[in-house]
Design a protein around this motif. Structure first.
Motif, PDB file in Angstrom:
ATOM      1  N   ARG A   1     -46.046 117.529  44.709  1.00 47.28           N
ATOM      2  CA  ARG A   1     -47.303 118.294  44.764  1.00 47.28           C
ATOM      3  C   ARG A   1     -47.396 119.254  43.584  1.00 47.28           C
ATOM      4  N   LEU A   2     -46.281 119.890  43.261  1.00 49.45           N
ATOM      5  CA  LEU A   2     -46.261 120.830  42.147  1.00 49.45           C
ATOM      6  C   LEU A   2     -46.512 120.096  40.827  1.00 49.45           C
ATOM      7  N   ASP A   3     -45.871 118.937  40.647  1.00 51.31           N
ATOM      8  CA  ASP A   3     -46.072 118.147  39.428  1.00 51.31           C
ATOM      9  C   ASP A   3     -47.519 117.680  39.296  1.00 51.31           C
ATOM     10  N   ALA A   4     -48.175 117.492  40.445  1.00 51.48           N
ATOM     11  CA  ALA A   4     -49.566 117.034  40.434  1.00 51.48           C
ATOM     12  C   ALA A   4     -50.541 118.199  40.267  1.00 51.48           C
TER      13      ALA A   4
ATOM     14  N   LEU B   1     -38.725 116.882  48.008  1.00 53.41           N
ATOM     15  CA  LEU B   1     -39.307 115.916  47.071  1.00 53.41           C
ATOM     16  C   LEU B   1     -40.831 115.947  47.116  1.00 53.41           C
ATOM     17  N   ALA B   2     -41.385 116.017  48.320  1.00 54.41           N
ATOM     18  CA  ALA B   2     -42.844 116.055  48.461  1.00 54.41           C
ATOM     19  C   ALA B   2     -43.407 117.315  47.806  1.00 54.41           C
ATOM     20  N   ALA B   3     -42.739 118.445  47.983  1.00 56.75           N
ATOM     21  CA  ALA B   3     -43.196 119.690  47.370  1.00 56.75           C
ATOM     22  C   ALA B   3     -43.142 119.593  45.849  1.00 56.75           C
ATOM     23  N   ALA B   4     -42.082 118.995  45.326  1.00 55.54           N
ATOM     24  CA  ALA B   4     -41.959 118.835  43.870  1.00 55.54           C
ATOM     25  C   ALA B   4     -43.074 117.939  43.336  1.00 55.54           C
TER      26      ALA B   4
ATOM     27  N   PHE C   1     -35.221 117.636  55.267  1.00 59.95           N
ATOM     28  CA  PHE C   1     -35.293 118.744  54.312  1.00 59.95           C
ATOM     29  C   PHE C   1     -35.430 118.209  52.882  1.00 59.95           C
ATOM     30  N   TYR C   2     -34.626 117.218  52.558  1.00 64.37           N
ATOM     31  CA  TYR C   2     -34.667 116.620  51.224  1.00 64.37           C
ATOM     32  C   TYR C   2     -36.038 115.990  50.969  1.00 64.37           C
TER      33      TYR C   2
END
Length: 90
Positions: free
Chosen positions: A60-63, A55-58, A50-51
């Motif tokens: 992707r969002l930052d990118a 992190l991966a979603a964050a 889950f963690y």
């Protein structure tokens, strides 16, 4: 597959009494401890996954990846809850 022995675990007398009071009919202390350890290990693996997804979603969002608003997210959750419970939630 052969079985293995886990290390002995020292607990306070109160903890042992608490565990023993939670045993079900026919359940042994060893069985309870084995099941509890396995369940917690599975939970920990799920927590780590889950963690990692967060992190991966964050990243992707930052990118500059796609995102949704809070209202969109809540609307999706309401639809899923209504499907699960068979009625709309307030």
């Amino acid at each position: 597959m052969r079985t293995a022995t886990l290390p002995a675990v020292r607990v306070t007398p109160e903890t042992r009494l608490l565990i023993e009071s939670a045993l079900r009919e026919g359940e042994t202390l060893s069985t309870f401890i084995e099941q509890a350890a396995a369940q917690h290990a599975r939970w920990r693996k799920e927590d780590e996954a889950f963690y990692a997804r967060g992190l991966a979603a964050a990243q992707r969002l930052d990118a500059g990846g796609p995102s949704i608003t809070v209202d969109q997210s809540l609307a999706r959750l309401r639809v899923r809850a209504a499907a699960a419970f068979g009625k709309p939630l307030k």
